[in-house]
Design a protein around this motif. Structure first.
Motif, mmCIF file in Angstrom:
data_model
loop_
_atom_site.group_PDB
_atom_site.id
_atom_site.type_symbol
_atom_site.label_atom_id
_atom_site.label_comp_id
_atom_site.label_asym_id
_atom_site.label_seq_id
_atom_site.Cartn_x
_atom_site.Cartn_y
_atom_site.Cartn_z
ATOM 1 N N LEU A 161 35.860 29.363 37.235
ATOM 2 C CA LEU A 161 34.960 29.484 38.383
ATOM 3 C C LEU A 161 35.493 28.788 39.631
ATOM 4 N N SER A 162 36.440 27.884 39.466
ATOM 5 C CA SER A 162 37.001 27.180 40.624
ATOM 6 C C SER A 162 38.242 27.869 41.181
ATOM 7 N N ARG A 163 38.682 28.936 40.541
ATOM 8 C CA ARG A 163 39.874 29.647 41.004
ATOM 9 C C ARG A 163 39.597 30.460 42.269
ATOM 10 N N ASP A 164 40.671 30.703 43.030
ATOM 11 C CA ASP A 164 40.553 31.558 44.205
ATOM 12 C C ASP A 164 40.088 32.958 43.833
ATOM 13 N N ALA A 165 40.383 33.360 42.595
ATOM 14 C CA ALA A 165 39.993 34.702 42.136
ATOM 15 C C ALA A 165 38.486 34.894 42.214
ATOM 16 N N PHE A 166 37.726 33.815 42.026
ATOM 17 C CA PHE A 166 36.271 33.928 42.111
ATOM 18 C C PHE A 166 35.841 34.197 43.551
ATOM 19 N N GLY A 167 36.483 33.540 44.497
ATOM 20 C CA GLY A 167 36.177 33.787 45.905
ATOM 21 C C GLY A 167 36.463 35.226 46.298
ATOM 22 N N GLN A 168 37.568 35.770 45.805
ATOM 23 C CA GLN A 168 37.927 37.157 46.101
ATOM 24 C C GLN A 168 36.926 38.120 45.466
ATOM 25 N N LEU A 169 36.556 37.824 44.217
ATOM 26 C CA LEU A 169 35.582 38.661 43.521
ATOM 27 C C LEU A 169 34.233 38.600 44.221
ATOM 28 N N PHE A 170 33.843 37.426 44.666
ATOM 29 C CA PHE A 170 32.572 37.236 45.380
ATOM 30 C C PHE A 170 32.494 38.179 46.577
ATOM 31 N N GLN A 171 33.569 38.251 47.356
ATOM 32 C CA GLN A 171 33.593 39.129 48.525
ATOM 33 C C GLN A 171 33.538 40.596 48.125
#
Length: 289
Positions: A209-219
């Motif tokens: 959940l702390s990975r950048d991948a979560f931020g990308q998925l969120f968008q």
């Protein structure tokens, strides 16, 4: 069909409840004639006259009204969706009216300010927040909003059962790069509702959940849906929910009456303030112990 029926039934204008009952097969033309006769004699509404004659039930009326106003809901035994989702099965229940009021508050206080996503977290009870989040997702979808329910509790996958789904791949697999957005499942029995399950049990939920991948998925999710509801793990024992709330920037707290400690909530509020996470509101539930 008798001559008498030919004379009476044209008074059932297209779109009114009598015609809807006929079209849905809940009554036949002979029964419609009897209902119309009683309606004429008593001054009752068509539906009231039909119920008085014992030809239909109140649930039949509600079913027809839901179709008439494009407000679909499920009947018991009709779907694999769990019946604890009261918003899906009993939209005229007082509890669902409370959910709709909560939905309105979220829209006015949060989504009108440009936000699409919200985290729903409990301090000390997964089950209380899970049920609230799932029911809220249903009432948002009934509004005609493209709604996504995200099971973001990577420590438990029980929420897939609420929607009658198999928890194959999901959020954990997306964050690990093991699948793509095709793992999102549309709930065919409900209007405009999709679900992203938690996915494969992961040994490192906080790291995922702390990975950048979560931020990308969120968008990505916000670009495809009008409303995204994240059901998180409880805040008492892990930081997972705070990682999610740091993305949504807003959290709806669920607390248990006579159980959730005030000191714990005060500490939590300080942490949220430090991370610029807004507490949108607080929902008080009965203790599940």
């Amino acid at each position: 069909m008798s001559n008498n029926e030919i004379q009476v039934l044209p008074s059932l204008a297209k779109g009114n409840i009598g015609q809807q009952l006929l079209d849905s097969g809940k009554i036949n033309t002979s029964q419609a004639e009897k209902i119309l006769q009683l309606q004429k004699e008593s001054g009752l509404r068509f539906g009231e006259a039909a119920i008085k004659l014992g030809l239909i039930t109140e649930s039949d009326i509600q079913d027809v009204l839901s179709q008439q106003f494009e407000y679909p809901y499920l009947l018991s035994g009709q779907s694999t969706v769990d019946e604890s989702l009261v918003a899906a099965y009993s939209p005229f229940d007082s509890r669902v009216e409370t959910l709709r009021s909560l939905r309105s508050q979220i829209i006015l206080r949060w989504m009108e300010n440009g936000h699409k996503s919200i985290a729903i977290s409990s301090y000390d009870s997964d089950s209380a927040s899970d049920l609230l989040a799932a029911n809220l997702a249903v009432v948002f979808s009934q509004l005609g909003e493209r709604t996504l329910f995200v099971d973001a509790n990577l420590r438990s996958n029980s929420k897939s059962n609420l929607f009658g789904l198999k928890n194959n791949s999901g959020l954990s697999d997306l964050l690990a790069g093991r699948t793509d957005l095709s793992c999102i499942q549309k709930i065919a029995d409900l209007r405009d509702l999709s679900v992203l399950n938690s996915g494969t049990a992961a040994p490192n939920p906080q790291e995922l959940l702390s990975r950048d991948a979560f931020g990308q998925l969120f968008q990505q999710l916000e670009s495809q849906f009008d409303v995204v509801i994240y059901a998180t793990s409880k805040l008492e024992t892990a930081m997972d929910a705070q990682f999610i709330a740091s993305r949504t920037k807003g959290v709806l707290l669920v607390v248990q009456k006579d159980k959730t400690p005030v000191k714990g909530l005060a500490s939590l509020k300080e942490q949220f303030n430090a991370n610029k996470i807004e507490i949108i509101g607080c929902v008080l539930t009965e203790s599940d112990s």
